[in-house]
Design a protein around this motif. Structure first.
Motif, short mmCIF file in Angstrom:
data_model
loop_
_atom_site.label_atom_id
_atom_site.label_comp_id
_atom_site.label_asym_id
_atom_site.label_seq_id
_atom_site.Cartn_x
_atom_site.Cartn_y
_atom_site.Cartn_z
N VAL A 194 0.83 -1.21 0.00
CA VAL A 194 0.00 0.00 0.00
C VAL A 194 0.87 1.26 0.00
O VAL A 194 0.57 2.23 -0.70
CB VAL A 194 -0.95 0.00 1.21
N GLY A 195 1.97 1.25 0.77
CA GLY A 195 2.85 2.42 0.79
C GLY A 195 3.45 2.70 -0.56
O GLY A 195 3.47 3.85 -1.04
N VAL A 237 -1.67 14.66 -1.47
CA VAL A 237 -1.30 14.71 -0.05
C VAL A 237 -1.83 13.50 0.70
O VAL A 237 -1.13 12.90 1.53
CB VAL A 237 -1.81 16.02 0.59
N ALA A 238 -3.06 13.09 0.40
CA ALA A 238 -3.66 11.93 1.07
C ALA A 238 -2.86 10.66 0.78
O ALA A 238 -2.66 9.82 1.67
CB ALA A 238 -5.10 11.76 0.62
N LEU A 239 -2.41 10.51 -0.45
CA LEU A 239 -1.60 9.34 -0.81
C LEU A 239 -0.31 9.30 0.00
O LEU A 239 0.10 8.23 0.49
CB LEU A 239 -1.29 9.36 -2.30
N LEU A 240 0.33 10.45 0.16
CA LEU A 240 1.56 10.50 0.95
C LEU A 240 1.29 10.19 2.42
O LEU A 240 2.06 9.47 3.06
CB LEU A 240 2.23 11.88 0.81
N TYR A 244 2.97 7.01 4.60
CA TYR A 244 3.80 7.15 5.79
C TYR A 244 3.14 6.61 7.06
O TYR A 244 3.79 6.51 8.10
CB TYR A 244 4.23 8.61 5.95
N LEU A 245 1.88 6.22 6.96
CA LEU A 245 1.23 5.53 8.08
C LEU A 245 1.47 4.02 8.02
O LEU A 245 1.39 3.33 9.04
CB LEU A 245 -0.28 5.80 8.06
#
Length: 309
Positions: A194-195, A237-240, A244-245
């Motif tokens: 997913v990342g 931004v949401a994808l980044l 990182y989560l």
């Protein structure tokens, strides 16, 4: 050696789009890290997966260059990196032939992976090649209908990472399995994918954000054209944020704090995000496209090292 020869070699290099290759390499790097952490690392399948991924990436780039030109999506008004078919640097027929030869080479490499992974690899490999062509070619080019982001997320993220782990794990099972052997599709591979999928998709978001106006005029309705500048930036931004989560899941599931190493790439990601959120011209977004690719590469290496530790 003549200038013409040098120019021609440079044109083919431009058609291959080396700045996009982190999207082909990074999933394999992460897949190797996951396999090592789970005790199923296998060098030869990993190498074959890397070569196959790069060939499919380059073949898809040739296909995109060729079909965008013949479909009229690439025009002289288009900003960004030069397209060799539209510009006349290489004949369309040559680019098309190179596309098919590159995909054929990927299939040859895939024969070994089929021996290791069986029918699953046949399905995944053929689907990947078909998707690379159908992105901008065929009767329903899904890159022109707002589905490009889904394509990249799945094929350059989920399938690429999980597939890399799978062929390594399958190397420890009997050859030519008809179905995935037990333990060859671990949950960790899906989560890690997913990342990579998110940042790979972010690369496409920057590309499509830059091209919104020209794509709209030529009838190429990417997701960016459909949702506009503001929501495309929100998507980026949401994808980044999601990417990182992902390391937090690994910490929570006992892989250790070293899996937070990808956070060291956060300053680069934040810097690129600021550029994407503030600008919509090629002078800023072309470098942002390259730097998003660099973010993906750095994130993936750090992820692989962290999870392996």
């Amino acid at each position: 050696m003549s200038d013409v020869d040098v120019s021609r070699r440079r044109a083919w290099l431009m058609a291959a789009r080396p700045h996009t290759l982190p999207a082909g390499i990074s999933p394999v790097v992460v897949g190797v890290g996951i396999a090592y952490a789970l005790g199923v690392f296998a060098a030869l399948p990993a190498l074959a997966a890397l070569v196959g991924a790069l060939l499919i990436q380059i073949g898809a780039n040739f296909a995109n260059d060729y079909y965008d030109a013949i479909n009229g999506a690439d025009t002289e008004e288009r900003e960004g990196f030069t397209r060799v078919t539209q510009s006349g640097m290489i004949e369309a027929a040559e680019v098309k032939r190179a596309m098919y030869l590159t995909f054929l080479a990927a299939m040859v490499v895939g024969l070994y992976l089929v021996y290791v992974g069986g029918l699953t690899i046949v399905v995944v490999g053929l689907a990947s090649i078909a998707a690379g062509i159908a992105y901008t070619g065929g009767p329903f080019p899904f890159g022109y209908h707002g589905l490009g982001d889904v394509f990249v997320f799945l094929f350059f993220g989920v399938i690429a990472v999980v597939g890399t782990v799978y062929v390594q794990a399958a190397a420890y099972a009997p050859a030519l399995p008809l179905a995935p052997p037990a333990g060859t599709l671990p949950t960790a591979a899906f989560v890690a994918s997913v990342g990579v999928a998110c940042i790979s998709t972010a690369i496409l978001v920057v590309n499509n954000l830059r091209d919104i106006e020209t794509d709209r005029r030529t009838g190429k309705y990417t997701l960016a054209v459909r949702i506009g500048y503001t929501w495309s930036r929100v998507e980026y931004v949401a994808l980044l944020v999601v990417a990182y989560l992902v390391p937090c899941w690994f910490v929570a599931n006992g892989f250790g704090v070293a899996t937070l190493l990808p956070w060291l790439s956060l300053p680069l990601a934040a810097s690129v995000a600021r550029t994407v959120c503030r600008h919509d011209d090629a002078d800023h977004l072309d470098p942002a496209l390259t730097r998003t690719g660099q973010t993906l590469a750095l994130y993936s290496v750090l992820f692989a090292v962290g999870v392996a530790l």
